[in-house]
Design a protein around this motif. Structure first.
Motif, PDB file in Angstrom:
ATOM      1  N   ASP A   1      97.015   9.464  71.721  1.00  0.00           N
ATOM      2  CA  ASP A   1      96.740   9.700  73.147  1.00  0.00           C
ATOM      3  C   ASP A   1      95.254   9.921  73.435  1.00  0.00           C
ATOM      4  O   ASP A   1      94.830   9.890  74.585  1.00  0.00           O
ATOM      5  CB  ASP A   1      97.540  10.919  73.641  1.00  0.00           C
ATOM      6  CG  ASP A   1      99.034  10.662  73.655  1.00  0.00           C
ATOM      7  OD1 ASP A   1      99.406   9.493  73.866  1.00  0.00           O
ATOM      8  OD2 ASP A   1      99.812  11.607  73.439  1.00  0.00           O
TER       9      ASP A   1
ATOM     10  N   HIS B   1      97.819  11.482  81.413  1.00  0.00           N
ATOM     11  CA  HIS B   1      97.398  12.740  80.779  1.00  0.00           C
ATOM     12  C   HIS B   1      96.291  13.463  81.560  1.00  0.00           C
ATOM     13  O   HIS B   1      95.838  14.527  81.137  1.00  0.00           O
ATOM     14  CB  HIS B   1      96.899  12.464  79.354  1.00  0.00           C
ATOM     15  CG  HIS B   1      97.906  11.796  78.479  1.00  0.00           C
ATOM     16  ND1 HIS B   1      99.195  12.239  78.355  1.00  0.00           N
ATOM     17  CD2 HIS B   1      97.815  10.684  77.683  1.00  0.00           C
ATOM     18  CE1 HIS B   1      99.862  11.452  77.525  1.00  0.00           C
ATOM     19  NE2 HIS B   1      99.047  10.495  77.114  1.00  0.00           N
TER      20      HIS B   1
ATOM     21  N   VAL C   1      94.051  22.139  80.936  1.00  0.00           N
ATOM     22  CA  VAL C   1      93.668  22.807  79.689  1.00  0.00           C
ATOM     23  C   VAL C   1      92.220  23.278  79.739  1.00  0.00           C
ATOM     24  O   VAL C   1      91.886  24.391  79.304  1.00  0.00           O
ATOM     25  CB  VAL C   1      93.881  21.862  78.482  1.00  0.00           C
ATOM     26  CG1 VAL C   1      93.214  22.427  77.230  1.00  0.00           C
ATOM     27  CG2 VAL C   1      95.364  21.641  78.230  1.00  0.00           C
TER      28      VAL C   1
ATOM     29  N   THR D   1      93.309  16.736  70.608  1.00  0.00           N
ATOM     30  CA  THR D   1      94.761  16.531  70.537  1.00  0.00           C
ATOM     31  C   THR D   1      95.500  17.848  70.330  1.00  0.00           C
ATOM     32  O   THR D   1      96.572  18.065  70.892  1.00  0.00           O
ATOM     33  CB  THR D   1      95.122  15.545  69.408  1.00  0.00           C
ATOM     34  OG1 THR D   1      94.521  15.985  68.184  1.00  0.00           O
ATOM     35  CG2 THR D   1      94.635  14.149  69.724  1.00  0.00           C
ATOM     36  N   GLU D   2      94.897  18.741  69.548  1.00  0.00           N
ATOM     37  CA  GLU D   2      95.537  20.033  69.293  1.00  0.00           C
ATOM     38  C   GLU D   2      95.530  20.907  70.532  1.00  0.00           C
ATOM     39  O   GLU D   2      96.548  21.485  70.913  1.00  0.00           O
ATOM     40  CB  GLU D   2      94.811  20.747  68.144  1.00  0.00           C
ATOM     41  CG  GLU D   2      95.399  22.115  67.815  1.00  0.00           C
ATOM     42  CD  GLU D   2      94.594  22.863  66.764  1.00  0.00           C
ATOM     43  OE1 GLU D   2      94.745  24.094  66.683  1.00  0.00           O
ATOM     44  OE2 GLU D   2      93.808  22.215  66.053  1.00  0.00           O
ATOM     45  N   ILE D   3      94.385  20.981  71.185  1.00  0.00           N
ATOM     46  CA  ILE D   3      94.238  21.878  72.326  1.00  0.00           C
ATOM     47  C   ILE D   3      95.055  21.412  73.529  1.00  0.00           C
ATOM     48  O   ILE D   3      95.520  22.194  74.351  1.00  0.00           O
ATOM     49  CB  ILE D   3      92.741  22.043  72.694  1.00  0.00           C
ATOM     50  CG1 ILE D   3      92.451  23.451  73.211  1.00  0.00           C
ATOM     51  CG2 ILE D   3      92.266  21.015  73.674  1.00  0.00           C
ATOM     52  CD1 ILE D   3      92.516  24.518  72.200  1.00  0.00           C
ATOM     53  N   CYS D   4      95.245  20.081  73.640  1.00  0.00           N
ATOM     54  CA  CYS D   4      96.005  19.516  74.765  1.00  0.00           C
ATOM     55  C   CYS D   4      97.457  19.220  74.388  1.00  0.00           C
ATOM     56  O   CYS D   4      98.222  18.697  75.227  1.00  0.00           O
ATOM     57  CB  CYS D   4      95.344  18.236  75.268  1.00  0.00           C
ATOM     58  SG  CYS D   4      93.692  18.472  75.940  1.00  0.00           S
ATOM     59  N   SER D   5      97.831  19.514  73.132  1.00  0.00           N
ATOM     60  CA  SER D   5      99.189  19.237  72.643  1.00  0.00           C
ATOM     61  C   SER D   5      99.569  17.777  72.844  1.00  0.00           C
ATOM     62  O   SER D   5     100.665  17.445  73.310  1.00  0.00           O
ATOM     63  CB  SER D   5     100.205  20.151  73.365  1.00  0.00           C
ATOM     64  OG  SER D   5      99.927  21.499  73.119  1.00  0.00           O
ATOM     65  N   LEU D   6      98.654  16.879  72.486  1.00  0.00           N
ATOM     66  CA  LEU D   6      98.886  15.445  72.590  1.00  0.00           C
ATOM     67  C   LEU D   6      99.025  14.848  71.190  1.00  0.00           C
ATOM     68  O   LEU D   6      98.638  15.472  70.192  1.00  0.00           O
ATOM     69  CB  LEU D   6      97.721  14.768  73.329  1.00  0.00           C
ATOM     70  CG  LEU D   6      97.554  15.127  74.809  1.00  0.00           C
ATOM     71  CD1 LEU D   6      96.235  14.565  75.345  1.00  0.00           C
ATOM     72  CD2 LEU D   6      98.719  14.582  75.635  1.00  0.00           C
ATOM     73  N   SER D   7      99.568  13.652  71.101  1.00  0.00           N
ATOM     74  CA  SER D   7      99.653  12.958  69.816  1.00  0.00           C
ATOM     75  C   SER D   7      98.316  12.280  69.532  1.00  0.00           C
ATOM     76  O   SER D   7      97.538  12.030  70.470  1.00  0.00           O
ATOM     77  CB  SER D   7     100.778  11.916  69.841  1.00  0.00           C
ATOM     78  OG  SER D   7     100.467  10.890  70.770  1.00  0.00           O
TER      79      SER D   7
ATOM     80  N   LEU E   1      97.017  17.150  82.744  1.00  0.00           N
ATOM     81  CA  LEU E   1      97.112  18.060  81.592  1.00  0.00           C
ATOM     82  C   LEU E   1      95.722  18.382  81.056  1.00  0.00           C
ATOM     83  O   LEU E   1      95.404  19.557  80.779  1.00  0.00           O
ATOM     84  CB  LEU E   1      97.956  17.404  80.500  1.00  0.00           C
ATOM     85  CG  LEU E   1      97.973  18.122  79.145  1.00  0.00           C
ATOM     86  CD1 LEU E   1      98.601  19.495  79.265  1.00  0.00           C
ATOM     87  CD2 LEU E   1      98.709  17.278  78.094  1.00  0.00           C
TER      88      LEU E   1
ATOM     89  N   GLU F   1      90.634  15.656  66.675  1.00  0.00           N
ATOM     90  CA  GLU F   1      91.639  16.627  66.239  1.00  0.00           C
ATOM     91  C   GLU F   1      91.671  17.834  67.173  1.00  0.00           C
ATOM     92  O   GLU F   1      92.736  18.335  67.533  1.00  0.00           O
ATOM     93  CB  GLU F   1      91.342  17.074  64.804  1.00  0.00           C
ATOM     94  CG  GLU F   1      91.592  15.996  63.758  1.00  0.00           C
ATOM     95  CD  GLU F   1      91.063  16.378  62.385  1.00  0.00           C
ATOM     96  OE1 GLU F   1      90.536  17.512  62.251  1.00  0.00           O
ATOM     97  OE2 GLU F   1      91.132  15.547  61.466  1.00  0.00           O
TER      98      GLU F   1
END
Length: 556
Positions: free
Chosen positions: A479, A498, A505, A470-476, A501, A467
């Motif tokens: 991913d 990815h 980050v 995915t949040e920190i990298c703005s991924l789904s 990215l 979580e």
């Protein structure tokens, strides 16, 4: 004797179940209740899950209970926490008109001292899981030396889970004069041994054939290539208009991986396996029962005791080794006279297992062909527009539609249909096209394995680390996958696209003035240790309370 009122049950119980809508007894209830009320004796009842077994033993127990005595008079042992709570809730509904009755649920993952206090206040009926019950007996928190009735519910499930020794130890603490009622879907050797040792000339009740499957469940199979198994699963799900399903996997890792992929591909899915904490498990099950998630991906062990109504499909993503396991899985659909479908995915090397299951359970698992992607996609579009055509018009919306009518005047019907279809299905069409491209060209590049210097020491497990990433990298969610958490470091996978990215980050990234480093590693096959660490921390917490650290994320 075709209704409950003619079975000899007490009036308060009849009144309660009438209010609950009970009308015609099921076969197992017809065969069990009169026998257990008139002259209670030891019984072995073989019936599938979902046939009304809880009422078959629960109503006679309530009939015989002396509410004026606070002694424990009945013990019900069930395999899992979920089933334990479910039985307790059902009994309380049946007993709504019985004063001074206390029914206590005893299970792991909850405060044992609180459960002991509830029993000390007087518990005529205890519903328990084997492990926690044995623990309470050892601590002398409970006395079952004077019980009149002992119920072993889902006996084959309990023994499959390795509770044979625990059950023997518990039964050894009960009086020889008690009546034992054993309920099971199948009759493996271990169940027979328990019956021989602790029961006296038990009366046998069989609903359907011994080790049989439910008549309400149909069985189909798909012969697939293991490399295309996940895409085959998606194709099948897409071909079902209104699926509410459990997908069974063999391992925790496979369960996690399949669930992550489904979520990443836009499916309403949740995972249930042994790495989840009790709170996480409860949260997933609440979401599944309320249909916030439509697809539950689960291991056999984690899903035992699950009883959810109206499941449409059971999907065996991994074929089980034993026919009994296949039977238990399939028994979670086709309940309460509803139809269900059991779907088996298997490869060439597993054909022998399929034959063994068919022969053992005396069923026909019909070979089937998956529809093409174009057929599925076309049917989804047709189904979507059928819903629009059949939707009732809400005239209260009319004042808000006048400007929209003006805007649509310049658009033809055909163009409007294409625009609606594009808006709703463009993403899925792109997904289909991407899969076709990958299939034709092969994989352009392997996924990358990353190492990050955060671990269980930092209070991460695979879920909250995923979580966080995915949040920190703005991924789904799809991913980031194959997350393995160790003490001071963790590993995760992501696609090559990815890479830039992720490095951007985590360039000069800090948590509480500590630099967080992410590197690509060639190492594979790391073992996840987060569930073990979680259990160790919980054990240590009971010995000495610790304040957990909370991280503040500082961005540079």
């Amino acid at each position: 004797m075709s209704d409950f009122s003619s079975m000899g049950l007490n009036k308060p119980i009849i009144s309660a179940i009438t209010e609950l809508g009970f009308k015609n007894p099921t076969e197992v209830q017809l065969k069990s209740i009169p026998l257990l009320i008139d002259k209670p004796k030891d019984i072995i009842s073989l019936a599938q899950t979902g046939t009304g077994k809880t009422a078959a033993f629960g109503l006679p127990i309530l009939h015989h209970i002396d509410t004026n005595s606070k002694f424990t008079q009945s013990l019900i042992i069930s395999p899992t926490r979920e089933l334990c709570l479910q039985i307790t809730q059902e009994l309380k509904k049946y007993a709504i008109n019985l004063d001074k009755l206390n029914i206590v649920a005893v299970y792991g993952g909850s405060n044992i001292q609180e459960q002991a206090k509830s029993i000390k206040r007087g518990a005529q009926i205890i519903v328990a899981t084997p492990g926690r019950m044995l623990d309470m007996l050892k601590r002398k928190y409970v006395n079952i030396s004077k019980i009149d009735f002992c119920v072993l519910d889902e006996a084959d499930e309990m023994l499959n889970m390795g509770f044979y020794t625990d059950i023997k130890s518990i039964l050894a603490k009960t009086p020889k004069t008690k009546k034992t009622w054993l309920f099971s879907a199948t009759m493996p050797n271990e169940v027979s041994k328990i019956a021989e040792e602790f029961m006296k000339n038990p009366y046998k009740i069989t609903v359907g054939e011994k080790n049989s499957t439910s008549e309400n469940v149909s069985h189909i199979s798909f012969l697939i290539n293991n490399r295309n198994k996940y895409n085959s699963l998606k194709l099948f799900i897409d071909s079902c208009s209104d699926i509410y399903s459990i997908i069974f996997c063999r391992t925790r890792r496979e369960t996690q991986k399949v669930c992550e992929k489904l979520i990443g591909d836009g499916y309403s899915s949740g995972a249930l396996h042994g790495d989840l904490s009790q709170n996480q498990r409860d949260s997933v099950m609440r979401a599944f029962r309320t249909r916030q998630i439509k697809i539950l991906v689960a291991t056999d062990v984690a899903s035992r005791g699950i009883d959810v109504e109206s499941i449409t499909h059971i999907i065996h993503y991994k074929i089980p080794d034993e026919a009994e396991i296949y039977n238990h899985r399939s028994g979670r659909t086709g309940r309460a006279s509803k139809k269900g479908l059991s779907v088996l995915f298997f490869s060439d090397s597993e054909k022998r297992k399929v034959k063994l299951i068919q022969n053992k359970l005396k069923i026909n698992i019909k070979p089937s062909q998956l529809p093409s992607k174009n057929e599925v996609f076309s049917n989804q579009i047709i189904g979507y527009f059928d819903k629009i055509i059949n939707t009732n018009i809400n005239d209260d919306l009319n004042p808000f539609l006048s400007s929209i009518n003006d805007n649509l005047e310049s658009i033809s019907k055909e163009e409007l249909i294409r625009k609606i279809a594009s808006l709703e299905f463009e993403k899925k069409l792109n997904s289909f096209n991407e899969e076709e491209t990958k299939a034709s060209k092969g994989k352009k590049g392997k996924d990358l394995r990353y190492q990050i210097n955060l671990g269980t020491k930092d209070y991460y497990n695979w879920q909250n680390l995923k979580e966080f990433l995915t949040e920190i990298c703005s991924l789904s969610p799809g991913d980031i996958y194959n997350v393995d958490v160790q003490k001071t470091k963790s590993f995760f996978n992501s696609k090559p696209e990815h890479k830039d990215l992720i490095f951007k980050v985590f360039n000069n990234f800090e948590i509480e003035n500590r630099t967080v480093n992410v590197n690509i590693t060639n190492k594979r096959g790391q073992r996840d240790e987060s569930s073990k660490s979680h259990k160790e921390r919980r054990f240590n917490k009971n010995k000495k309370k610790k304040k957990s650290k909370s991280f503040k994320r500082n961005f540079k």
